[in-house]
Structure formats: structure tokens, C-alpha cells
Design a protein around this motif. Structure first.
Motif, short mmCIF file in Angstrom:
data_model
loop_
_atom_site.label_atom_id
_atom_site.label_comp_id
_atom_site.label_asym_id
_atom_site.label_seq_id
_atom_site.Cartn_x
_atom_site.Cartn_y
_atom_site.Cartn_z
N SER A 50 8.95 9.35 5.66
CA SER A 50 8.67 9.59 7.08
C SER A 50 9.82 9.15 7.99
O SER A 50 9.99 9.70 9.08
N CYS A 51 10.63 8.18 7.54
CA CYS A 51 11.73 7.72 8.39
C CYS A 51 12.77 8.81 8.62
O CYS A 51 13.54 8.75 9.58
N PRO B 150 0.83 -1.21 0.00
CA PRO B 150 0.00 0.00 0.00
C PRO B 150 0.86 1.25 0.00
O PRO B 150 2.05 1.22 0.31
N PHE B 151 0.23 2.37 -0.34
CA PHE B 151 0.96 3.63 -0.44
C PHE B 151 1.64 3.98 0.88
O PHE B 151 2.72 4.57 0.88
N SER B 152 1.03 3.62 1.99
CA SER B 152 1.60 3.97 3.29
C SER B 152 2.98 3.34 3.49
O SER B 152 3.82 3.90 4.20
N VAL B 153 3.23 2.19 2.87
CA VAL B 153 4.54 1.56 2.98
C VAL B 153 5.59 2.40 2.27
O VAL B 153 6.68 2.64 2.79
N TRP B 154 5.27 2.86 1.07
CA TRP B 154 6.22 3.70 0.33
C TRP B 154 6.43 5.04 1.01
O TRP B 154 7.49 5.65 0.89
N LEU B 155 5.42 5.51 1.73
CA LEU B 155 5.53 6.78 2.43
C LEU B 155 6.60 6.73 3.51
O LEU B 155 7.17 7.77 3.88
N THR B 156 6.90 5.54 4.00
CA THR B 156 7.93 5.43 5.05
C THR B 156 9.32 5.79 4.53
O THR B 156 10.21 6.07 5.33
#
Length: 207
Positions: A30-31, A21-27
Motif C-alpha cells: 500500500s505504501c 497482523p496481515f495488515s502490517v505486511w500489506l503496507t
């Protein structure tokens, strides 16, 4: 069941793994804003304080912010490519800051850096040319990074994020400088001691 007799739930799980999901790539972004403790945070901010304002003066506020975030994301990608099977979470702004350092190397080749150099049991404060300081830093990162590829333990440091961020920052600064998208520096001489002079570059600000 599908046509091959495989439960639909299994197929859905396979698709989820194949396309995160997009939230995984957002990390990847965000990291950059997470740190492992105050020492980790303050160490990164110290390097950003030393090199960041000068690069910001050359790029401008908005461009510098975008540059910083872009370097951070590509630094995360570099770490991911070098460690595809790692399950250890990666946090810290050092990849983005390495990009700032790479840009600084290109934009301020004649600048000097006040450095703390340990010599056996003593600590010596000396003024080093920025290319020497940053060059030694990059070589150390590269040696550690190549060593980590053949070692089961990387020492808890994302070496390839540093390497990738530095290279990306240098490359972007090179492109921007070639297209005339960076502001020219103004040199200000500030006496440091009886024998050395520290050069600080900044862009004139109109009040």
C-alpha cells in the motif's frame, strides 16, 4: 498468570509483536500508492511516463501490472532489510518505478533518453544512451544508499528501495527475456534534430 507467573496480557502483547497482523505486511504494497506531496508524485509519474509504456509493450498489460506491484513490494522489503530499526514511514512509488527502469535497461540497451543536464548556471538538454543515463542514476543511488548505512540521517530518501527495485526489475526482465516471455520490439525512427535521432520502441498494435 501463566506457569511462569507472567500475566496473560503481557504474553499476548509479545505474540502480537512477534507476529504482526496481515495488515502490517500489506503496507509493503500500500505504501506504493502514497506520496509526500504533489512534487513527489509528479516526479515519480514523470519517470514512469518515460520508461513505463515501453516496458509494458514488451510484457503485456496484465504481466506489466503484476511486475510493477511485485517490484514495489520487494523494493519495500529491501528498504526494510537495510533499515530494520527505522521508525520513519516509507511512502512512494519510486521503488516500483526503479524496477521498471531496471527492466528498461535490459530490454532497450540501444535506446536513447532526452535528458536535462545542469552545467554550472546553465541547463543543457542532450540525448544520452539509456544505459548511460540509467547506469549513472543507479550508481548515484548505490553511493547514497551505502552512505546512509553509516549515517544517522538518510536525507528522507529510501535509497535501498530504489536499489532493490532496480535490481529486481532487471533480474525479472532477464528471466523473462531468457524464456521468451517478452514481445519483440519494433523500432520506429523519429527525427529529433539536425544531428540526433531519438529511437522509440513500441509493439505494433492490431486494430
Amino acid at each position: 498468570m501463566d506457569a511462569y507467573g507472567i500475566p496473560r496480557r503481557v504474553r499476548e502483547e509479545e505474540r502480537a509483536l512477534a507476529a504482526p497482523p496481515f495488515s502490517v505486511w500489506l503496507t509493503l504494497l500500500s505504501c506504493i500508492f502514497l506520496h509526500g506531496g504533489w512534487l513527489h508524485f509528479l516526479g515519480n509519474m514523470w519517470f514512469l511516463f518515460i520508461f513505463g509504456d515501453n516496458v509494458e509493450d514488451r510484457l503485456g498489460h496484465v504481466a506489466y501490472l503484476l511486475f510493477y506491484l511485485f517490484c514495489g513490494v520487494l523494493a519495500s522489503v529491501a528498504h526494510l532489510v537495510a533499515n530494520p530499526g527505522s521508525t520513519v514511514p516509507t511512502i512512494g512509488a519510486s521503488g516500483a518505478i526503479a524496477g521498471v527502469m531496471g527492466a528498461y535497461l535490459l530490454l532497450y540497451p540501444r535506446a536513447t533518453v532526452l535528458s536535462i543536464v545542469p552545467i554550472i548556471f546553465f541547463v543543457q538538454i542532450i540525448v544520452l544512451p539509456a544505459p548511460v543515463f540509467l547506469g549513472v542514476w543507479f550508481v548515484l543511488q548505490f553511493l547514497q544508499g551505502t552512505s546512509s548505512l553509516t549515517s544517522a540521517q538518510a536525507g528522507g530518501v529510501a535509497w535501498w528501495a530504489h536499489i532493490g527495485g532496480f535490481a529486481v526489475g532487471w533480474l525479472i526482465a532477464w528471466i523473462l527475456q531468457g524464456t521468451g516471455e517478452t514481445s519483440p520490439p519494433v523500432q520506429e525512427r523519429r527525427p529529433h534534430s539536425d544531428h540526433t535521432t531519438v529511437y522509440r520502441y513500441h509493439r505494433e498494435r492490431l486494430s
